[in-house]
Enzyme design. Structure first.
Site, mmCIF file in Angstrom:
data_model
loop_
_atom_site.group_PDB
_atom_site.id
_atom_site.type_symbol
_atom_site.label_atom_id
_atom_site.label_comp_id
_atom_site.label_asym_id
_atom_site.label_seq_id
_atom_site.Cartn_x
_atom_site.Cartn_y
_atom_site.Cartn_z
ATOM 1 N N LYS A 13 15.363 100.357 61.315
ATOM 2 C CA LYS A 13 14.302 101.036 61.229
ATOM 3 C C LYS A 13 13.775 101.445 62.778
ATOM 4 O O LYS A 13 13.328 102.638 62.532
ATOM 5 C CB LYS A 13 12.898 100.188 60.558
ATOM 6 C CG LYS A 13 12.657 99.010 61.225
ATOM 7 C CD LYS A 13 11.366 98.412 60.666
ATOM 8 C CE LYS A 13 10.945 97.293 61.285
ATOM 9 N NZ LYS A 13 11.741 95.990 61.715
ATOM 10 N N ARG A 88 1.796 93.097 59.080
ATOM 11 C CA ARG A 88 3.005 92.163 58.913
ATOM 12 C C ARG A 88 2.345 91.373 57.428
ATOM 13 O O ARG A 88 3.284 90.755 57.075
ATOM 14 C CB ARG A 88 2.957 91.198 59.935
ATOM 15 C CG ARG A 88 3.631 91.680 61.107
ATOM 16 C CD ARG A 88 3.789 90.735 62.236
ATOM 17 N NE ARG A 88 4.612 91.211 63.447
ATOM 18 C CZ ARG A 88 5.859 91.237 63.673
ATOM 19 N NH1 ARG A 88 6.578 91.137 62.690
ATOM 20 N NH2 ARG A 88 6.347 91.998 64.656
ATOM 21 N N ARG A 127 27.028 92.199 66.406
ATOM 22 C CA ARG A 127 26.312 92.979 67.525
ATOM 23 C C ARG A 127 26.665 92.459 68.902
ATOM 24 O O ARG A 127 26.414 91.319 69.223
ATOM 25 C CB ARG A 127 24.802 92.980 67.554
ATOM 26 C CG ARG A 127 23.850 93.896 68.430
ATOM 27 C CD ARG A 127 22.555 94.310 67.957
ATOM 28 N NE ARG A 127 21.658 93.016 67.900
ATOM 29 C CZ ARG A 127 20.300 93.218 67.405
ATOM 30 N NH1 ARG A 127 20.031 94.142 67.193
ATOM 31 N NH2 ARG A 127 19.745 92.056 67.482
ATOM 32 N N ARG A 154 23.937 88.110 72.255
ATOM 33 C CA ARG A 154 22.629 87.553 72.371
ATOM 34 C C ARG A 154 22.893 86.292 71.773
ATOM 35 O O ARG A 154 23.252 85.919 70.849
ATOM 36 C CB ARG A 154 21.712 88.447 71.989
ATOM 37 C CG ARG A 154 21.304 89.606 72.944
ATOM 38 C CD ARG A 154 20.459 90.520 72.662
ATOM 39 N NE ARG A 154 19.623 90.115 71.200
ATOM 40 C CZ ARG A 154 18.293 90.940 70.608
ATOM 41 N NH1 ARG A 154 18.222 92.061 71.324
ATOM 42 N NH2 ARG A 154 17.826 90.571 69.742
ATOM 43 N N ARG A 165 15.359 84.273 60.695
ATOM 44 C CA ARG A 165 14.496 85.402 60.995
ATOM 45 C C ARG A 165 14.090 86.066 59.557
ATOM 46 O O ARG A 165 13.102 86.802 59.231
ATOM 47 C CB ARG A 165 14.904 86.369 61.911
ATOM 48 C CG ARG A 165 14.708 85.853 63.386
ATOM 49 C CD ARG A 165 15.888 86.611 64.403
ATOM 50 N NE ARG A 165 15.457 87.844 64.657
ATOM 51 C CZ ARG A 165 16.371 88.905 64.927
ATOM 52 N NH1 ARG A 165 17.534 88.517 65.244
ATOM 53 N NH2 ARG A 165 16.014 90.059 65.204
#
Length: 208
Positions: A13, A88, A127, A154, A165
């Site tokens: 997004k 949220r 990633r 990461r 998450r």
């Protein structure tokens, strides 16, 4: 247009928001950035937010909503805005709608970049970032294509963290999708495609 941006972490997004900003100059308002700016500027709401942040507590909804409505009165937002990271929860969405009604600046759309969770997990765990210039690539990149620096993963891009998450997102934020669908504002876009293809679909569905 006045837009709320929705989507799971890693759905892309932010990439779509950046494209809208680049083409239309619409301010991309991230609540995290806004909080930091208000605290740095020492505004009354920023000072209030800082007291909660310093105590390690969540900043209350009314403070965040106050910051948002304060930001939406800046001249650069008059032609439209993209809200990212807020609301949220459904309760925040209801409160935001009430404040936007007072400002006579209702939302035009809630844009959902929708990607299957398994696709996101694969996307995020592969990633890689460049240690030198911050370029974001994938495990296909042995070295940074931008500066030839070292690519690394990461810590929060491991599968267990990503799944957690997504679980948090599903519990807390996903109900917003039903809320905005009920308000007839939801615009859902399939985000599991080429970035430019997704963007063309975003513009078409928003009537831009």
């Amino acid at each position: 247009m006045n837009i709320v941006l929705l989507g799971a972490p890693g759905a892309g997004k932010g990439t779509q928001a950046a494209k809208l900003v680049e083409e239309f100059g619409t301010p991309h308002i991230s609540t995290g950035d806004m909080l930091r700016a208000a605290v740095k500027a020492g505004t009354p709401l920023g000072t209030k937010a800082k007291s909660f942040m310093d105590a390690g507590e969540l900043v209350p909804d009314e403070v965040i909503i106050g910051l948002v409505t304060e930001r939406l009165q800046d001249p650069d937002t008059q032609a439209g805005f993209i809200l990212d990271g807020f609301p949220r929860t459904s309760a925040q969405a209801v409160a935001l709608d009430a404040d936007l009604a007072k400002l006579e600046r209702p939302l035009d759309a809630a844009l959902l970049v929708d990607v299957d969770f398994e696709v996101i997990i694969k996307r995020l765990t592969s990633r890689r970032m460049c240690r030198d210039c911050g370029f974001i690539g994938s495990s296909d990149h042995a070295s940074c294509p931008s500066c030839a620096g070292e690519m690394y993963q990461r810590d929060d891009d491991n599968e267990a963290t990503v799944r957690n998450r997504l679980s948090v997102y599903e519990r807390s934020t996903a109900p917003l999708i039903d809320y905005y669908r009920g308000c007839d504002l939801l615009v859902s876009i399939d985000g599991d495609r080429d970035v430019d293809e997704v963007y063309a679909d975003v513009k078409r569905n928003l009537g831009l």
